[in-house]
Design a protein around this motif. Structure first.
Motif, short mmCIF file in Angstrom:
data_model
loop_
_atom_site.label_atom_id
_atom_site.label_comp_id
_atom_site.label_asym_id
_atom_site.label_seq_id
_atom_site.Cartn_x
_atom_site.Cartn_y
_atom_site.Cartn_z
N LEU A 192 27.99 44.74 69.94
CA LEU A 192 27.24 45.23 68.79
C LEU A 192 26.47 44.11 68.11
O LEU A 192 25.33 44.30 67.67
CB LEU A 192 28.21 45.88 67.78
CG LEU A 192 28.76 47.25 68.16
CD1 LEU A 192 29.81 47.69 67.15
CD2 LEU A 192 27.64 48.28 68.22
N GLU A 193 27.07 42.94 68.02
CA GLU A 193 26.40 41.81 67.39
C GLU A 193 25.17 41.39 68.18
O GLU A 193 24.15 41.01 67.60
CB GLU A 193 27.37 40.64 67.23
CG GLU A 193 28.45 40.91 66.18
CD GLU A 193 29.53 39.85 66.16
OE1 GLU A 193 29.52 38.98 67.06
OE2 GLU A 193 30.39 39.88 65.25
N GLN A 194 25.24 41.48 69.51
CA GLN A 194 24.07 41.16 70.34
C GLN A 194 22.95 42.17 70.10
O GLN A 194 21.78 41.80 69.96
CB GLN A 194 24.47 41.15 71.82
CG GLN A 194 25.36 40.00 72.21
CD GLN A 194 25.73 40.03 73.68
OE1 GLN A 194 25.36 40.95 74.41
NE2 GLN A 194 26.46 39.02 74.13
N VAL A 195 23.32 43.46 70.06
CA VAL A 195 22.32 44.49 69.81
C VAL A 195 21.72 44.32 68.42
O VAL A 195 20.51 44.45 68.22
CB VAL A 195 22.93 45.90 69.95
CG1 VAL A 195 21.92 46.97 69.56
CG2 VAL A 195 23.40 46.13 71.39
N GLN A 196 22.57 44.02 67.44
CA GLN A 196 22.09 43.85 66.07
C GLN A 196 21.07 42.71 65.98
O GLN A 196 20.05 42.83 65.29
CB GLN A 196 23.26 43.59 65.13
CG GLN A 196 22.90 43.66 63.65
CD GLN A 196 24.11 43.57 62.76
OE1 GLN A 196 24.94 42.66 62.91
NE2 GLN A 196 24.24 44.50 61.83
N ALA A 197 21.35 41.61 66.68
CA ALA A 197 20.41 40.48 66.68
C ALA A 197 19.08 40.87 67.31
O ALA A 197 18.00 40.50 66.81
CB ALA A 197 21.03 39.29 67.42
N ALA A 198 19.14 41.64 68.39
CA ALA A 198 17.91 42.08 69.05
C ALA A 198 17.10 43.01 68.16
O ALA A 198 15.87 42.90 68.06
CB ALA A 198 18.24 42.77 70.37
N GLU A 256 16.26 48.98 60.20
CA GLU A 256 16.99 48.36 59.10
C GLU A 256 18.36 49.00 58.89
O GLU A 256 19.27 48.36 58.38
CB GLU A 256 16.16 48.42 57.82
CG GLU A 256 15.01 47.41 57.83
CD GLU A 256 14.14 47.51 56.60
OE1 GLU A 256 13.41 46.54 56.31
OE2 GLU A 256 14.17 48.57 55.92
N GLN A 257 18.49 50.26 59.27
CA GLN A 257 19.80 50.91 59.17
C GLN A 257 20.84 50.16 60.00
O GLN A 257 21.99 50.00 59.58
CB GLN A 257 19.71 52.36 59.65
CG GLN A 257 18.82 53.24 58.80
CD GLN A 257 18.70 54.63 59.40
OE1 GLN A 257 19.46 55.53 59.09
NE2 GLN A 257 17.73 54.81 60.27
N ALA A 258 20.42 49.72 61.18
CA ALA A 258 21.33 49.01 62.07
C ALA A 258 21.48 47.54 61.68
O ALA A 258 22.58 46.98 61.73
CB ALA A 258 20.83 49.11 63.52
N VAL A 259 20.38 46.93 61.26
CA VAL A 259 20.41 45.51 60.92
C VAL A 259 21.31 45.24 59.72
O VAL A 259 21.95 44.19 59.62
CB VAL A 259 18.97 45.00 60.65
CG1 VAL A 259 18.99 43.57 60.13
CG2 VAL A 259 18.14 45.08 61.93
N ASN A 260 21.39 46.21 58.80
CA ASN A 260 22.14 46.01 57.55
C ASN A 260 23.61 46.39 57.64
O ASN A 260 24.32 46.32 56.63
CB ASN A 260 21.48 46.80 56.42
CG ASN A 260 20.09 46.27 56.10
OD1 ASN A 260 19.83 45.08 56.27
ND2 ASN A 260 19.21 47.14 55.64
N LYS A 281 27.85 54.44 58.58
CA LYS A 281 28.07 55.20 59.82
C LYS A 281 26.75 55.39 60.56
O LYS A 281 26.68 55.25 61.78
CB LYS A 281 28.70 56.55 59.50
CG LYS A 281 30.15 56.49 59.07
CD LYS A 281 30.73 57.88 58.87
CE LYS A 281 32.19 57.82 58.51
NZ LYS A 281 32.80 59.15 58.32
N ARG A 282 25.70 55.73 59.80
CA ARG A 282 24.39 55.91 60.42
C ARG A 282 23.94 54.61 61.07
O ARG A 282 23.46 54.59 62.21
CB ARG A 282 23.38 56.36 59.37
CG ARG A 282 21.98 56.60 59.93
CD ARG A 282 20.98 56.94 58.83
NE ARG A 282 21.29 58.22 58.19
CZ ARG A 282 21.69 58.35 56.93
NH1 ARG A 282 21.83 57.28 56.16
NH2 ARG A 282 21.93 59.54 56.42
N GLY A 283 24.09 53.51 60.36
CA GLY A 283 23.66 52.22 60.90
C GLY A 283 24.44 51.83 62.13
O GLY A 283 23.87 51.31 63.11
N LEU A 284 25.74 52.05 62.12
CA LEU A 284 26.56 51.71 63.28
C LEU A 284 26.21 52.60 64.46
O LEU A 284 26.17 52.14 65.61
CB LEU A 284 28.04 51.84 62.93
CG LEU A 284 29.05 51.29 63.94
CD1 LEU A 284 28.72 49.85 64.30
CD2 LEU A 284 30.45 51.39 63.39
N ALA A 285 25.94 53.87 64.20
CA ALA A 285 25.53 54.78 65.27
C ALA A 285 24.21 54.32 65.88
O ALA A 285 24.01 54.38 67.11
CB ALA A 285 25.40 56.21 64.75
#
Length: 319
Positions: A192-198, A256-260, A281-285
Motif C-alpha cells: 500500500l505504501e508503494q501504491v500511495q507513493a506512486a 488525494e483520497q488515497a494520498v491522504n 475507508k474510501r481512501g484505503l479502497a
C-alpha cells in the motif's frame, strides 16, 4: 442572481482561490470551537465581503455554509439526501456533513424532519463504475428510500446508460469483505505504501497540469482584450480549457483520497478499518482498487452480487 461566494461563475465550474481560502479558514475556526457570529465578525474585520459587497453576519455566513454546493454536493429533490455532483468544491464533503451536525449549529431553513438522514456513499467519487458504459456511479435513494448506487442517465452533460442500480449496503459489504481480506495478507502495508507513493507522484503531475491550464487561460485573455482574438475563438478555447481543467481536478480529488490515508503508525490495518471514518475507508479502497465495476443483475430482485461486481486491484500483492 449573484454568484455563490467562492466561485467565479454561476455554473460552479471555477473556484476563486482567495475566497476558497477564506471559507476554509472559516470552517477551521468553527471546528476549533469559535461561534458562527465570531467567525463572521472575523471575516468582516479582515476586509472580506460577500459577492454583493455586504459585510458578513452570522445569518449570511450560515446561508453559505448550509449550501451543499460548497462541498461539490447537491440534495436529491425527492429525498433531500446529499449526493456528489463532481463539480468544484471549497471544502470536503466530510467537512460539510460536520457543519450540518455540529453542536450549537443555528437552525437551517429546512428541518431534519423534511428529509432522510444523509447516507455516506463511500464508494462514490470515481471508484464505483457502471459495467455497461463506464460512467461513475452516484449515490441516491430508490422510490422505497433505500440507499443505492446508480448509473445516472445524465451526468454533467455526459449521458450514462441509466441501467445499473445496486443497493448500497450490498455493494459496500461486498467490497469491504474483499478489502479486509487483502489487508490481512502478509506484506499488505508495504504494498500500500508503494501504491500511495506512486499516486502521490501522479497527483503532483496533475497539479502541474492544472497550473499550466490556468496559466494558459490567463495568457489567452490578453490577446482577446487587445482585440487580437475573436470572441467566438476565445469562448471556444476557454470552454476547452475549462473542460480539461475540470477533468484534471476530478482526477486530483480522486487521487488525494488515497494520498491522504494515514498509513504511518497503523499496526493492524484490518482492525483500523473497522473503526475508520468513511473518508479513510474510501481512501484505503482507492489505494487497493483501481475500480469497482457493477453490471446488471441476472434477474429482478436477485441480491447475490458476486457475479455482477468486478474488482480491479492496483498491486499484484493485492490481486
Amino acid at each position: 442572481m449573484p454568484r455563490l461566494y467562492g466561485f467565479d461563475n454561476q455554473a460552479l465550474t471555477r473556484v476563486r482561490a482567495e475566497e476558497q481560502q477564506v471559507v476554509r479558514e472559516a470552517v477551521g475556526r468553527l471546528r476549533a470551537g469559535q461561534s458562527q457570529a465570531a467567525v463572521a465578525a472575523w471575516m468582516t474585520a479582515e476586509g472580506h465581503r460577500g459577492t454583493m459587497g455586504g459585510e458578513w453576519t452570522s445569518m449570511t455566513l450560515g446561508r453559505l455554509l448550509d449550501n451543499p454546493a460548497i462541498a461539490g454536493l447537491d440534495r436529491d429533490p425527492v429525498s433531500g439526501e446529499l449526493r456528489e455532483t463532481g463539480r468544484e468544491a471549497l471544502i470536503t464533503p466530510e467537512e460539510f456533513r460536520w457543519l450540518q451536525q455540529r453542536p450549537g449549529r443555528p437552525g437551517s431553513a429546512r428541518s431534519a424532519e423534511d428529509r432522510e438522514p444523509d447516507y455516506d456513499y463511500w464508494l462514490s467519487g470515481g471508484l464505483a463504475l457502471c459495467g455497461n458504459c463506464g460512467q461513475q456511479l452516484t449515490g441516491g435513494r430508490t422510490s422505497a428510500r433505500t440507499p443505492s448506487y446508480r448509473c445516472p442517465a445524465t451526468f454533467e452533460g455526459r449521458g450514462g446508460c441509466g441501467k445499473i442500480r445496486i443497493t448500497a449496503s450490498l455493494l459496500e459489504d461486498h467490497v469491504a469483505e474483499h478489502v479486509l481480506g487483502e489487508l490481512m495478507r502478509p506484506g499488505a502495508q508495504a504494498a500500500l505504501e508503494q501504491v500511495q507513493a506512486a499516486l502521490a507522484a501522479e497527483a503532483e503531475q496533475v497539479r502541474e497540469r492544472i497550473a499550466d491550464m490556468e496559466k494558459s487561460r490567463t495568457e489567452l485573455a490578453e490577446p482577446y482584450a487587445a482585440g487580437q482574438l475573436s470572441r467566438s475563438a476565445y469562448v471556444a478555447v476557454d470552454q476547452q480549457v475549462t473542460a480539461s481543467t475540470k477533468k484534471e481536478r476530478a482526477r486530483l480529488r480522486f487521487l488525494e483520497q488515497a494520498v491522504n490515508v494515514p498509513l504511518g503508525g497503523v499496526e493492524d490495518l484490518a482492525r483500523w478499518w473497522e473503526h475508520a471514518p468513511s473518508s479513510s475507508k474510501r481512501g484505503l479502497a482507492v489505494l487497493l482498487l483501481k475500480r469497482v465495476e457493477v453490471r446488471s443483475a441476472r434477474a429482478r430482485g436477485v441480491r447475490d452480487v458476486d457475479d455482477r461486481v468486478t474488482l480491479t486491484w492496483h498491486s499484484p500483492v493485492a490481486a
